[in-house]
Design a protein around this motif. Structure first.
Motif, PDB file in Angstrom:
ATOM      1  N   PHE A 104      -2.550   4.168  -3.846  1.00 34.19           N
ATOM      2  CA  PHE A 104      -2.807   2.944  -4.619  1.00 34.19           C
ATOM      3  C   PHE A 104      -2.182   1.744  -3.903  1.00 34.19           C
ATOM      4  O   PHE A 104      -1.379   1.904  -2.976  1.00 34.19           O
ATOM      5  CB  PHE A 104      -2.246   3.074  -6.043  1.00 34.19           C
ATOM      6  CG  PHE A 104      -0.772   3.316  -6.134  1.00 34.19           C
ATOM      7  CD1 PHE A 104       0.128   2.263  -6.211  1.00 34.19           C
ATOM      8  CD2 PHE A 104      -0.264   4.620  -6.140  1.00 34.19           C
ATOM      9  CE1 PHE A 104       1.497   2.494  -6.296  1.00 34.19           C
ATOM     10  CE2 PHE A 104       1.096   4.859  -6.220  1.00 34.19           C
ATOM     11  CZ  PHE A 104       1.988   3.795  -6.302  1.00 34.19           C
ATOM     12  N   LYS A 105      -2.577   0.566  -4.347  1.00 34.45           N
ATOM     13  CA  LYS A 105      -1.978  -0.671  -3.879  1.00 34.45           C
ATOM     14  C   LYS A 105      -1.393  -1.395  -5.089  1.00 34.45           C
ATOM     15  O   LYS A 105      -1.969  -1.378  -6.172  1.00 34.45           O
ATOM     16  CB  LYS A 105      -3.021  -1.549  -3.192  1.00 34.45           C
ATOM     17  CG  LYS A 105      -3.539  -0.973  -1.889  1.00 34.45           C
ATOM     18  CD  LYS A 105      -4.724  -1.761  -1.351  1.00 34.45           C
ATOM     19  CE  LYS A 105      -4.294  -3.074  -0.744  1.00 34.45           C
ATOM     20  NZ  LYS A 105      -5.429  -3.753  -0.074  1.00 34.45           N
ATOM     21  N   PHE A 162      -8.781   1.316  -1.101  1.00 31.84           N
ATOM     22  CA  PHE A 162      -8.264   0.861  -2.374  1.00 31.84           C
ATOM     23  C   PHE A 162      -8.910  -0.473  -2.747  1.00 31.84           C
ATOM     24  O   PHE A 162      -9.435  -1.191  -1.929  1.00 31.84           O
ATOM     25  CB  PHE A 162      -6.750   0.691  -2.334  1.00 31.84           C
ATOM     26  CG  PHE A 162      -6.004   1.874  -1.784  1.00 31.84           C
ATOM     27  CD1 PHE A 162      -4.791   1.688  -1.172  1.00 31.84           C
ATOM     28  CD2 PHE A 162      -6.512   3.163  -1.890  1.00 31.84           C
ATOM     29  CE1 PHE A 162      -4.074   2.774  -0.672  1.00 31.84           C
ATOM     30  CE2 PHE A 162      -5.824   4.227  -1.392  1.00 31.84           C
ATOM     31  CZ  PHE A 162      -4.602   4.040  -0.768  1.00 31.84           C
ATOM     32  N   CYS A 163      -8.775  -0.809  -4.015  1.00 40.21           N
ATOM     33  CA  CYS A 163      -9.273  -2.094  -4.514  1.00 40.21           C
ATOM     34  C   CYS A 163      -8.548  -3.232  -3.806  1.00 40.21           C
ATOM     35  O   CYS A 163      -7.338  -3.198  -3.651  1.00 40.21           O
ATOM     36  CB  CYS A 163      -9.046  -2.187  -6.022  1.00 40.21           C
ATOM     37  SG  CYS A 163      -9.548  -3.740  -6.750  1.00 40.21           S
ATOM     38  N   SER A 216     -12.182   2.355 -11.732  1.00 36.50           N
ATOM     39  CA  SER A 216     -13.523   2.718 -11.279  1.00 36.50           C
ATOM     40  C   SER A 216     -13.883   2.027  -9.968  1.00 36.50           C
ATOM     41  O   SER A 216     -14.825   2.410  -9.306  1.00 36.50           O
ATOM     42  CB  SER A 216     -14.556   2.351 -12.356  1.00 36.50           C
ATOM     43  OG  SER A 216     -14.564   0.954 -12.585  1.00 36.50           O
ATOM     44  N   ARG A 217     -13.108   1.000  -9.578  1.00 38.12           N
ATOM     45  CA  ARG A 217     -13.373   0.296  -8.320  1.00 38.12           C
ATOM     46  C   ARG A 217     -12.412   0.744  -7.220  1.00 38.12           C
ATOM     47  O   ARG A 217     -12.261   0.070  -6.213  1.00 38.12           O
ATOM     48  CB  ARG A 217     -13.249  -1.216  -8.541  1.00 38.12           C
ATOM     49  CG  ARG A 217     -14.199  -1.761  -9.591  1.00 38.12           C
ATOM     50  CD  ARG A 217     -14.354  -3.267  -9.460  1.00 38.12           C
ATOM     51  NE  ARG A 217     -13.074  -3.967  -9.576  1.00 38.12           N
ATOM     52  CZ  ARG A 217     -12.535  -4.355 -10.718  1.00 38.12           C
ATOM     53  NH1 ARG A 217     -13.147  -4.083 -11.870  1.00 38.12           N
ATOM     54  NH2 ARG A 217     -11.391  -5.008 -10.746  1.00 38.12           N
ATOM     55  N   GLY A 218     -11.757   1.861  -7.439  1.00 37.97           N
ATOM     56  CA  GLY A 218     -10.919   2.415  -6.388  1.00 37.97           C
ATOM     57  C   GLY A 218      -9.510   1.888  -6.348  1.00 37.97           C
ATOM     58  O   GLY A 218      -8.861   1.934  -5.303  1.00 37.97           O
ATOM     59  N   ALA A 219      -8.983   1.373  -7.474  1.00 36.30           N
ATOM     60  CA  ALA A 219      -7.614   0.871  -7.475  1.00 36.30           C
ATOM     61  C   ALA A 219      -6.612   1.998  -7.291  1.00 36.30           C
ATOM     62  O   ALA A 219      -5.494   1.773  -6.847  1.00 36.30           O
ATOM     63  CB  ALA A 219      -7.327   0.126  -8.778  1.00 36.30           C
ATOM     64  N   ILE A 220      -7.000   3.207  -7.649  1.00 31.80           N
ATOM     65  CA  ILE A 220      -6.165   4.376  -7.401  1.00 31.80           C
ATOM     66  C   ILE A 220      -7.085   5.560  -7.121  1.00 31.80           C
ATOM     67  O   ILE A 220      -8.210   5.617  -7.637  1.00 31.80           O
ATOM     68  CB  ILE A 220      -5.233   4.676  -8.597  1.00 31.80           C
ATOM     69  CG1 ILE A 220      -4.204   5.757  -8.237  1.00 31.80           C
ATOM     70  CG2 ILE A 220      -6.032   5.069  -9.838  1.00 31.80           C
ATOM     71  CD1 ILE A 220      -3.080   5.901  -9.256  1.00 31.80           C
ATOM     72  N   GLU A 221      -6.637   6.453  -6.270  1.00 34.93           N
ATOM     73  CA  GLU A 221      -7.392   7.676  -6.027  1.00 34.93           C
ATOM     74  C   GLU A 221      -6.416   8.837  -5.885  1.00 34.93           C
ATOM     75  O   GLU A 221      -5.246   8.647  -5.526  1.00 34.93           O
ATOM     76  CB  GLU A 221      -8.275   7.550  -4.788  1.00 34.93           C
ATOM     77  CG  GLU A 221      -7.550   7.317  -3.482  1.00 34.93           C
ATOM     78  CD  GLU A 221      -8.513   7.190  -2.314  1.00 34.93           C
ATOM     79  OE1 GLU A 221      -9.730   7.116  -2.533  1.00 34.93           O
ATOM     80  OE2 GLU A 221      -8.022   7.159  -1.166  1.00 34.93           O
ATOM     81  N   PHE A 222      -6.906  10.031  -6.200  1.00 34.34           N
ATOM     82  CA  PHE A 222      -6.092  11.230  -6.140  1.00 34.34           C
ATOM     83  C   PHE A 222      -6.733  12.251  -5.206  1.00 34.34           C
ATOM     84  O   PHE A 222      -7.958  12.353  -5.136  1.00 34.34           O
ATOM     85  CB  PHE A 222      -5.927  11.854  -7.538  1.00 34.34           C
ATOM     86  CG  PHE A 222      -5.148  10.998  -8.495  1.00 34.34           C
ATOM     87  CD1 PHE A 222      -3.757  11.028  -8.505  1.00 34.34           C
ATOM     88  CD2 PHE A 222      -5.808  10.163  -9.387  1.00 34.34           C
ATOM     89  CE1 PHE A 222      -3.040  10.238  -9.388  1.00 34.34           C
ATOM     90  CE2 PHE A 222      -5.096   9.370 -10.268  1.00 34.34           C
ATOM     91  CZ  PHE A 222      -3.709   9.408 -10.271  1.00 34.34           C
ATOM     92  N   LEU A 223      -5.873  12.991  -4.514  1.00 39.95           N
ATOM     93  CA  LEU A 223      -6.325  14.088  -3.679  1.00 39.95           C
ATOM     94  C   LEU A 223      -5.489  15.319  -4.020  1.00 39.95           C
ATOM     95  O   LEU A 223      -4.286  15.211  -4.277  1.00 39.95           O
ATOM     96  CB  LEU A 223      -6.176  13.767  -2.195  1.00 39.95           C
ATOM     97  CG  LEU A 223      -7.001  12.583  -1.661  1.00 39.95           C
ATOM     98  CD1 LEU A 223      -6.166  11.308  -1.680  1.00 39.95           C
ATOM     99  CD2 LEU A 223      -7.487  12.859  -0.242  1.00 39.95           C
ATOM    100  N   SER A 253       0.846  -1.191   0.000  1.00 41.71           N
ATOM    101  CA  SER A 253       0.000   0.000   0.000  1.00 41.71           C
ATOM    102  C   SER A 253       0.883   1.242   0.000  1.00 41.71           C
ATOM    103  O   SER A 253       1.796   1.364   0.824  1.00 41.71           O
ATOM    104  CB  SER A 253      -0.916   0.011   1.234  1.00 41.71           C
ATOM    105  OG  SER A 253      -1.778  -1.106   1.211  1.00 41.71           O
ATOM    106  N   VAL A 254       0.579   2.155  -0.931  1.00 43.62           N
ATOM    107  CA  VAL A 254       1.478   3.272  -1.201  1.00 43.62           C
ATOM    108  C   VAL A 254       0.707   4.593  -1.201  1.00 43.62           C
ATOM    109  O   VAL A 254      -0.418   4.667  -1.706  1.00 43.62           O
ATOM    110  CB  VAL A 254       2.167   3.102  -2.579  1.00 43.62           C
ATOM    111  CG1 VAL A 254       3.134   4.254  -2.858  1.00 43.62           C
ATOM    112  CG2 VAL A 254       2.883   1.759  -2.664  1.00 43.62           C
ATOM    113  N   SER A 255       1.329   5.602  -0.643  1.00 39.06           N
ATOM    114  CA  SER A 255       0.872   6.979  -0.805  1.00 39.06           C
ATOM    115  C   SER A 255       2.027   7.765  -1.420  1.00 39.06           C
ATOM    116  O   SER A 255       3.145   7.726  -0.900  1.00 39.06           O
ATOM    117  CB  SER A 255       0.479   7.585   0.546  1.00 39.06           C
ATOM    118  OG  SER A 255       0.299   8.988   0.436  1.00 39.06           O
TER     119      SER A 255
END
Length: 203
Positions: A113-114, A201-202, A69-76, A35-37
């Protein structure tokens, strides 16, 4: 008109100047996932950006793109969730749209992301990370929890460890890179962090 000439030239030279540094934080390691940020601290000077492109290496894109679309990556952006899209599925660029709130000044862009890994293929992993093509990236840092079960930097040509807080190891690479060379802990030991780390995350 003559008096305006030097001023206009100076503005033209500096227009769109962007600098950034990147920090990759390993949030957790389980038997299947890392798991990575990754945060880009961006300084947008002499203007504003209505969108920003991030380059995603093929090894990461092939995993996250079908599951985005299933949350494998997200951005802030500065802590707020950000909308993004892939202009061309065949290209490694993802675009964050900021038409309504253009980016200017100092801004933090975070990707979460993971990435899958298989201990059966060895405990070493070249972890793919993102790049920011528009910016001159001055440095990339990798932050690792300072525990016996934490990953470590290996084969780190160009990486150097820097002094930091007692609860983390921080390594620095001068400039931009698309991968962090890691040695992961044996999973015969307990996972680093809870199994649910990175729950958004996914999985």
């Amino acid at each position: 008109a003559t008096a305006q000439g030097p001023l206009q030239a100076a503005l033209a030279i500096h227009e769109g100047e962007v600098e950034a540094s990147s920090t990759v934080t390993i949030e957790g390691v389980s038997r299947q996932w890392v798991s990575v940020s990754q945060t880009f601290d961006v300084d947008v000077r002499y203007g504003r950006l209505s969108s920003i492109e991030l380059l995603i290496p093929d090894a990461l894109r092939e995993y996250i793109q079908p599951a985005a679309s299933r949350g494998a990556i997200e951005f802030l952006v500065s802590g707020d969730p950000a909308l993004f899209h892939w202009p061309d599925p065949e290209q490694p660029l993802v675009v964050i749209d900021r038409t309504m709130r253009p980016l200017r000044g100092e801004v933090a862009i975070e990707a979460r992301f993971k990435f899958p890994w298989d201990q059966g293929q060895g405990e070493r992993l070249s972890l793919p990370v993102l790049a920011l093509p528009i910016a001159e990236t001055t440095a990339t840092r990798c932050s690792l929890p300072d525990t016996d079960l934490a990953p470590v930097i290996v084969d780190g040509q160009g990486w150097r460890q820097i002094p930091t807080a007692p609860d983390a190891q921080v390594w620095e690479y001068s400039g931009s890179t698309l991968a962090v060379p890691l040695a992961l802990p044996p999973m015969s030991s307990a996972p680093l962090g809870p199994e649910t780390v990175g729950a958004p995350f996914c999985s």
